[in-house]
Write a protein that holds these residues in place. Structure first.
Motif, PDB file in Angstrom:
ATOM      1  N   THR A 176       0.834  -1.203   0.000  1.00  0.00           N
ATOM      2  CA  THR A 176       0.000   0.000   0.000  1.00  0.00           C
ATOM      3  C   THR A 176       0.869   1.253   0.000  1.00  0.00           C
ATOM      4  OG1 THR A 176      -1.795   1.158   1.179  1.00  0.00           O
ATOM      5  CG2 THR A 176      -0.136   0.077   2.527  1.00  0.00           C
ATOM      6  N   ILE A 177       0.341   2.367  -0.532  1.00  0.00           N
ATOM      7  CA  ILE A 177       1.083   3.625  -0.566  1.00  0.00           C
ATOM      8  C   ILE A 177       0.923   4.324   0.779  1.00  0.00           C
ATOM      9  CG2 ILE A 177       1.491   5.782  -1.824  1.00  0.00           C
ATOM     10  CD1 ILE A 177       1.763   3.241  -3.525  1.00  0.00           C
ATOM     11  N   ASP A 178       2.008   4.452   1.520  1.00  0.00           N
ATOM     12  CA  ASP A 178       1.975   5.095   2.831  1.00  0.00           C
ATOM     13  C   ASP A 178       3.326   5.759   3.086  1.00  0.00           C
ATOM     14  OD1 ASP A 178       1.844   5.882   5.465  1.00  0.00           O
ATOM     15  OD2 ASP A 178       0.934   4.028   6.197  1.00  0.00           O
ATOM     16  N   PRO A 179       3.489   7.032   2.658  1.00  0.00           N
ATOM     17  CA  PRO A 179       4.779   7.721   2.807  1.00  0.00           C
ATOM     18  C   PRO A 179       5.300   7.756   4.242  1.00  0.00           C
ATOM     19  CG  PRO A 179       3.336   8.975   1.385  1.00  0.00           C
ATOM     20  CD  PRO A 179       2.507   7.883   1.973  1.00  0.00           C
ATOM     21  N   THR A 180       4.395   7.931   5.198  1.00  0.00           N
ATOM     22  CA  THR A 180       4.811   7.985   6.599  1.00  0.00           C
ATOM     23  C   THR A 180       5.478   6.686   7.013  1.00  0.00           C
ATOM     24  OG1 THR A 180       3.022   9.526   7.155  1.00  0.00           O
ATOM     25  CG2 THR A 180       4.030   8.314   8.982  1.00  0.00           C
ATOM     26  N   ASP A 181       4.849   5.573   6.683  1.00  0.00           N
ATOM     27  CA  ASP A 181       5.412   4.266   7.019  1.00  0.00           C
ATOM     28  C   ASP A 181       6.714   4.019   6.264  1.00  0.00           C
ATOM     29  OD1 ASP A 181       5.061   1.590   8.345  1.00  0.00           O
ATOM     30  OD2 ASP A 181       5.137   0.936   6.254  1.00  0.00           O
ATOM     31  N   ASP A 182       6.759   4.395   4.979  1.00  0.00           N
ATOM     32  CA  ASP A 182       7.970   4.199   4.175  1.00  0.00           C
ATOM     33  C   ASP A 182       9.161   4.943   4.776  1.00  0.00           C
ATOM     34  OD1 ASP A 182       6.330   2.790   2.513  1.00  0.00           O
ATOM     35  OD2 ASP A 182       6.475   4.156   0.804  1.00  0.00           O
ATOM     36  N   ILE A 183       8.927   6.194   5.163  1.00  0.00           N
ATOM     37  CA  ILE A 183       9.991   7.012   5.752  1.00  0.00           C
ATOM     38  C   ILE A 183      10.450   6.410   7.077  1.00  0.00           C
ATOM     39  CG2 ILE A 183      10.440   9.241   6.883  1.00  0.00           C
ATOM     40  CD1 ILE A 183       8.774  10.539   4.635  1.00  0.00           C
TER      41      ILE A 183
END
Length: 363
Positions: free
Chosen positions: A118-125
């Motif tokens: 899933t697209i989740d910038p917060t989690d990716d960072i």
């Protein structure tokens, strides 16, 4: 030469962006993790319109821009600090760079898989930052053990130990080392460690062509996180950058205008890198060449001369300097001299952005 490492999870558009930024680079961009097996390095010229204008005024035979090096580092995954994926091999590459450009996926595309589904910038960072924190913590704790013995008799070791313990406390709390308030002496004491979380960071929010001018809700998430992390955010589109490579300068400008943006990702990343690292540009210009030189803000004339050659710094006598705008507005060095705009500066002169300098020195 300024070196920026490009990091990110697999399939965020990292290698695609690298390929576009460095058109002749050989990085492979493919829809699967670990497609970059060796860190790819590309050197690009820093765009600066002032060079062409100075070259015309000084009738220079050649133009030499300053350069920046981008290093494309393979996609990191959760557990990289423990050797997962291609882990430690690539964490070591990050230690060598001056700044980190963290590419974050802020676009939807069903054809490109996301490692977490899933697209989740917060989690990716958070995934990337945690891996860098854990890797730094392991290194810091090992260094603390070695430094504690030396600290019994060495003041230098005592300073290093106190600094390391301060950093370890932050890392254990899940905070990067750059969020610790350290003075110049403390920073110098741990410089050799090359701590990854101490490096300035730029979040490159990778968006679709449609969102380049306006951003989207994912970009806003990245911006909020950047405030806490003392980081900068650049909105880029690897898709757009790939298209720009094929266009002429005029077509490039028209294309960017049609998207509602003034500059491409390369210029935006370079500008952000210079701002973060406190870098400035000065020029030398004459019949042979017009050349740009990169220095740190606050450098005095002898240090700036030393960037050209160490002999220039050792034998420094004075610098003849004129501001870029003053030279251009008067059309020639002779015209600027007539107006009293060309100055003779000594060893205490702090070089300013855009200064055009001629150094006098003893061999």
């Amino acid at each position: 030469m300024l070196q920026v490492g490009i990091v990110g999870l697999p399939n965020v558009g990292k290698s695609t962006l690298f390929n576009a930024l460095v058109a002749n680079a050989k990085a492979e961009a493919a829809n699967f993790p670990f497609c970059t097996i060796e860190p790819n390095v590309g050197v690009v010229s820093v765009p600066d319109e002032r060079l062409q204008i100075l070259a015309q005024i000084c009738t220079s035979a050649d133009i030499v821009p300053t350069r920046i090096e981008f290093v494309d580092i393979a996609g990191l995954v959760k557990g990289a600090s423990k050797g997962e994926g291609l882990g430690n091999q690539f964490l070591a590459n990050i230690r060598e760079v001056d700044a980190i450009a963290h590419v974050v996926r802020c676009f939807e595309n069903d054809d490109i898989i996301h490692v977490s589904g899933t697209i989740d910038p917060t989690d990716d960072i958070e995934v990337i930052n945690l891996e860098l924190i854990l890797a730094d913590l392991k290194q810091v704790e090992g260094r603390i053990d070695r430094t504690r013995k030396l600290a019994r008799t060495s003041k230098e070791a005592q300073l290093e130990l106190a600094t390391l313990e301060q950093i370890a406390e932050a890392l254990n709390a899940g905070k990067p080392a750059r969020q610790v308030d350290l003075d110049e002496e403390q920073l110098a004491s741990i410089k050799g460690l090359g701590l990854m979380t101490l490096k300035p960071i730029i979040y490159a929010a990778n968006v679709s062509e449609e969102d380049l001018a306006t951003g989207n809700e994912w970009v806003e998430q990245v911006k909020q996180l950047a405030i806490q992390d003392k980081a900068q955010v650049v909105v880029v589109s690897a898709q757009v950058e790939s298209e720009l490579v094929e266009l002429s300068e005029e077509e490039r400008k028209d294309f960017l205008d049609s998207l509602g943006v003034q500059e491409g990702g390369l210029r935006a990343l370079i500008r952000a890198s210079y701002d973060l690292l406190g870098l400035r540009t000065y020029f030398t210009a004459g019949p042979k060449e017009t050349r740009a030189w990169t220095i740190h803000a606050g450098m005095k004339a002898p240090q700036a001369a030393g960037v050209i050659h160490t002999d220039f710094e050792r034998g420094f006598i004075r610098a003849e300097t004129v501001a870029y705008n003053d030279l251009v507005s008067n059309g020639s060095m002779a015209g600027a001299k007539e107006k009293g705009l060309v100055r003779s500066e000594g060893k205490e002169y702090v070089v300013q952005e855009g200064d055009v300098l001629l150094f006098r020195f003893n061999v």
